[in-house]
Design a protein around this motif. Structure first.
Motif, short mmCIF file in Angstrom:
data_model
loop_
_atom_site.label_atom_id
_atom_site.label_comp_id
_atom_site.label_asym_id
_atom_site.label_seq_id
_atom_site.Cartn_x
_atom_site.Cartn_y
_atom_site.Cartn_z
N UNK A 134 -3.68 -19.43 -5.89
CA UNK A 134 -4.03 -20.67 -5.18
C UNK A 134 -3.73 -21.89 -6.04
N UNK A 135 -4.12 -21.85 -7.31
CA UNK A 135 -3.96 -23.02 -8.17
C UNK A 135 -2.51 -23.27 -8.58
N UNK A 136 -1.65 -22.25 -8.48
CA UNK A 136 -0.24 -22.42 -8.84
C UNK A 136 0.63 -22.71 -7.63
N UNK A 137 0.12 -22.43 -6.44
CA UNK A 137 0.93 -22.56 -5.23
C UNK A 137 0.79 -23.95 -4.63
N UNK A 138 1.59 -24.20 -3.59
CA UNK A 138 1.52 -25.48 -2.90
C UNK A 138 0.24 -25.63 -2.09
N UNK A 139 -0.52 -24.55 -1.94
CA UNK A 139 -1.81 -24.66 -1.25
C UNK A 139 -2.73 -25.64 -1.97
N UNK A 140 -2.56 -25.77 -3.29
CA UNK A 140 -3.40 -26.68 -4.07
C UNK A 140 -2.58 -27.84 -4.63
N UNK A 141 -1.55 -28.24 -3.90
CA UNK A 141 -0.62 -29.24 -4.41
C UNK A 141 -1.28 -30.56 -4.76
N UNK A 142 -2.44 -30.81 -4.20
CA UNK A 142 -3.12 -32.08 -4.46
C UNK A 142 -4.35 -31.91 -5.33
N UNK A 143 -4.37 -30.82 -6.10
CA UNK A 143 -5.53 -30.55 -6.97
C UNK A 143 -5.09 -30.45 -8.42
N UNK A 144 -5.78 -31.17 -9.28
CA UNK A 144 -5.58 -31.03 -10.72
C UNK A 144 -6.88 -31.38 -11.43
N UNK A 145 -7.06 -30.82 -12.61
CA UNK A 145 -8.28 -31.06 -13.37
C UNK A 145 -9.49 -30.32 -12.83
N UNK A 146 -9.25 -29.30 -12.00
CA UNK A 146 -10.36 -28.61 -11.35
C UNK A 146 -10.67 -27.26 -12.00
N UNK A 147 -11.85 -26.76 -11.67
CA UNK A 147 -12.30 -25.46 -12.15
C UNK A 147 -12.73 -24.63 -10.94
N UNK A 148 -12.21 -23.41 -10.86
CA UNK A 148 -12.69 -22.46 -9.85
C UNK A 148 -13.41 -21.33 -10.56
N UNK A 149 -14.69 -21.19 -10.28
CA UNK A 149 -15.45 -20.08 -10.83
C UNK A 149 -15.26 -18.85 -9.95
N UNK A 150 -14.84 -17.76 -10.56
CA UNK A 150 -14.74 -16.48 -9.86
C UNK A 150 -15.65 -15.52 -10.60
N UNK A 151 -16.93 -15.64 -10.33
CA UNK A 151 -17.94 -14.94 -11.12
C UNK A 151 -19.02 -14.29 -10.26
N UNK A 152 -18.79 -14.26 -8.95
CA UNK A 152 -19.76 -13.72 -7.99
C UNK A 152 -21.06 -14.53 -7.95
N UNK A 153 -21.02 -15.73 -8.53
CA UNK A 153 -22.16 -16.62 -8.46
C UNK A 153 -23.01 -16.60 -9.71
N UNK A 154 -23.02 -17.71 -10.44
CA UNK A 154 -23.86 -17.85 -11.63
C UNK A 154 -24.29 -19.31 -11.69
#
Length: 700
Positions: free
Chosen positions: A674-694
């Motif tokens: 998602x972060x490398x594709x054009x799906x996120x073309x307007x996103x930078x400086x972001x963090x996606x947590x993939x941790x099942x919730x913490x």
């Protein structure tokens, strides 16, 4: 049994013990695959084969004659039984009554589906009439360099007669199609003893009533032409002799790695392009030759060549005696703009009222004296194959110019094939590109669980991937697995220690020379350590910082250099950790280094934005499956920290999460996609947590 080949001679690979029990269609497939296995006989996708077979009509039960012929778009070397079109010969013969003349020959293609035998879905190619109307059971049409060198010579007809006598005839240039099929039929009727024909600027037809005899005749004729060229060119300097000397192998590769990202940036305006570099002996002989500029300007002769390479290449202004790659890069903009203008003028001169719109005006082939040949195309396989086709063209020019004078196709004829409405229709039927088509990714820690899962996700979407790791064994195993799934063209490996500045720079040389540049960096290499702070040694602290902080800086710095040289943006994804946001006991070195990664990503997002370089972070937690950092001491240490055993650790992490779910490498790969594709073309400086919730890792 097959006969052994002597050096430089074509090998007769026909195995009677294997072939004698085959049906005629099976023999056709066998013959086709044998012919296509040797690039001296035909290039990739070039040429076609056929057999006229007696079969039972599924409707009437009567025995009918059926033409089996390579279908549209196939390759004889890799074709299977489903790659052949099958057509009723009586219906193909009946088409003659519908033919209205050469001005209308393209409409005959629309009648071919009406001739289909047994509801075969394989589309018949434009060459079908050429096979149908030769009055022999078996027909081979090949594009061997030795024959095309004769076909592309100024006195092609005289040379054909000199070499073959009446055994092989000659026909003047004619675009493939229905009319040429009738020409072949007429030639065969008037020359019943002839065994084949050379088509000017095109290739070779041979025929026989026996499958094996046809195969062996094709080899015999090609070998005869090859032997003749050896005799005629002995002692002669090719291409007028050398005007330049090659750089060393390392310097050639370094020069290509500098030139290719710059070229890639200029040619990727409509879609991302992938590069291929070749510095074979044949290529170096040509790019260094005195006559190279003259011959390159004449363009290629065989339609199969220029449909892959455009009619002519771009010769890069580079002097290997005074190598100044930076100056050459600076001059590329004007050189490429001039090529585009020249191509647009060619289109303007030659276009017809119904011509398709002008396609990409950029060159496909770039010739660099002293360095080699660079090709760019929409994907790696096409770029490689385009290079192979231009090597075929080089071989043709070498032969034709040595014994006569090489000639390219007349400009209007070349245009009429390049912008043929039937060719345009074929292009329009091509499937829509995948979401990462033309993208190039470098993944550090590429042999681990997260790295290999991310690579597979990118490859599935059409990207090319360079796997970087310090574990050669794991790299080789991962590359073998991924190459088996997606092809060897799109997977490369490099041993890279992310803490070694020279090793990191060398890895970017490799990715640039292999693919032309880089669009995506996934910074994923890592270690993990666990110890109370009072037991944390300086070496352990520095090791975490070196790999997880300095290493991420080094690989990002080099990525910025290449991405800026291309000027088409890019995406950097850091694989950090929940521990970069949420403190964890007995892991101060690891947590601090991961926090450093996250803040580095924020800084790089600021710097990269003006150049379209996006930098984002994925924060995993407790990805045990396939992860190398969970091997050995780290697993034991974390189990000890939480008073459990190895088997209970994953369950503990799952139950600790808000969603009560395990986190897998594939989950991290999806976020990295998602972060490398054009799906996120307007996103930078972001963090996606993939941790099942913490809750402690919630960004604020």
């Amino acid at each position: 049994m097959s006969q052994p080949a002597t050096p430089d001679r074509l090998e007769n690979k026909w195995d009677s013990a294997r072939a004698d029990g085959m049906t005629e269609p099976e023999k056709l497939l066998y013959r086709s695959n044998l012919l296509g296995s040797d690039k001296r006989i035909t290039n990739y996708g070039g040429g076609n084969t056929s057999a006229k077979v007696s079969q039972k009509d599924p409707l009437t039960g009567e025995t009918v004659e059926v033409l089996w012929v390579k279908g549209s778009g196939g390759d004889v070397g890799s074709i299977g039984m489903d790659g052949f079109a099958t057509l009723y010969m009586d219906k193909l013969n009946a088409l003659k009554g519908l033919y209205r003349g050469v001005e209308y020959e393209d409409e005959m293609v629309g009648y071919l589906p009406h001739c289909t035998f047994n509801l075969n879905p394989r589309a018949a190619s434009i060459d079908t009439p050429l096979h149908a109307y030769v009055p022999k059971k078996h027909v081979d049409h090949m594009h061997p360099d030795a024959i095309i060198a004769i076909a592309a010579a100024n006195d092609s007809k005289a040379l054909t007669q000199q070499i073959f006598g009446d055994e092989i005839g000659w026909l003047p240039w004619k675009r493939p199609g229905y009319e040429l099929g009738l020409w072949l039929e007429d030639f065969c009727r008037k020359n019943p003893e002839a065994k084949g024909v050379v088509l000017e600027s095109h290739g070779l037809f041979t025929w026989d009533d026996d499958a094996r005899a046809c195969y062996e005749l094709t080899l015999e004729i090609i070998q005869k032409a090859s032997d003749w060229f050896v005799e005629q060119t002995a002692g002669k300097e090719a291409f007028g002799g050398a005007a330049h000397q090659s750089l060393s192998a390392d310097d050639r590769r370094a020069a290509a790695a500098t030139l290719m990202p710059a070229i890639r940036g200029f040619v990727s305006g409509n879609q991302h392009m992938v590069g291929h570099f070749t510095d074979s002996d044949a290529v170096l002989e040509f790019v260094n030759a005195r006559d190279m500029p003259r011959l390159a300007a004449l363009g290629t002769s065989c339609p199969d060549h220029f449909l892959r390479t455009k009619i002519r290449p771009l010769v890069v202004d580079f002097d290997p005696a005074k190598p100044d790659v930076a100056a050459t890069v600076a001059g590329l903009s004007d050189a490429i703009a001039a090529y585009r203008d020249d191509y647009a003028a060619y289109y303007g001169r030659c276009k017809r009222d119904d011509s398709p719109p002008m396609r990409d005006p950029n060159a496909v082939v770039y010739l660099v004296p002293g360095v080699g040949m660079i090709t760019f195309a929409k994907d790696k396989a096409t770029a490689r194959i385009s290079g192979e086709f231009y090597v075929n063209a080089i071989n043709v020019m070498r032969g034709a110019d040595a014994v006569s004078e090489y000639q390219g196709l007349p400009e209007q004829e070349a245009f009429d094939i390049e912008y043929w409405l039937l060719e345009e229709a074929k292009l329009q039927r091509m499937p829509k590109p995948k979401s990462m088509a033309g993208r190039v990714a470098l993944i550090t820690g590429g042999a681990g669980g997260i790295g290999s899962a991310t690579a597979e996700r990118y490859l599935r979407e059409g990207a090319c991937v360079m796997l970087a790791d310090i574990d050669d064994g794991a790299l080789a195993k991962t590359a073998e697995q991924l190459s088996g799934l997606f092809s060897q063209d799109v997977v490369r490996t490099v041993n890279m220690n992310v803490t070694d500045e020279d090793a990191v720079a060398a890895a970017y040389t490799e990715v640039s020379a292999e693919f032309g540049g880089i669009d995506i960096l996934v910074s994923n290499a890592g270690i993990a350590s666990s110890a109370p702070v009072e037991e944390t040694t300086l070496d352990l602290w520095n090791k975490n910082m070196s790999i997880l902080s300095t290493g991420y800086f080094l690989v990002s710095r080099e990525a910025f250099k290449v991405m800026k040289a291309q000027g088409i943006g890019g995406a950097i994804v850091f694989v950090a950790s929940k521990n970069g946001l949420a403190a964890s006991p007995n892991a101060s070195a690891y947590c601090t280094a991961k926090a450093s990664e996250i803040h580095l990503a924020r800084c790089l997002a600021l710097e990269g934005a003006p150049d379209g370089i996006r930098v984002n972070v994925v924060n995993p937690d407790a990805v045990l499956k396939g992860s190398k950092i969970w091997e050995g001491e780290w697993l034991e240490q974390r189990a000890g920290t939480y008073n459990t055993d190895k088997e209970g650790l994953e369950e503990m992490y799952r139950n600790r999460s808000m969603l009560k779910r395990s986190v897998l490498p594939e989950d991290i790969a999806e976020a990295a996609y998602f972060l490398a594709s054009d799906l996120s073309a307007k996103s930078t400086g972001n963090i996606i947590n993939v941790d099942a919730g913490n809750v402690q890792a919630f960004t604020r």
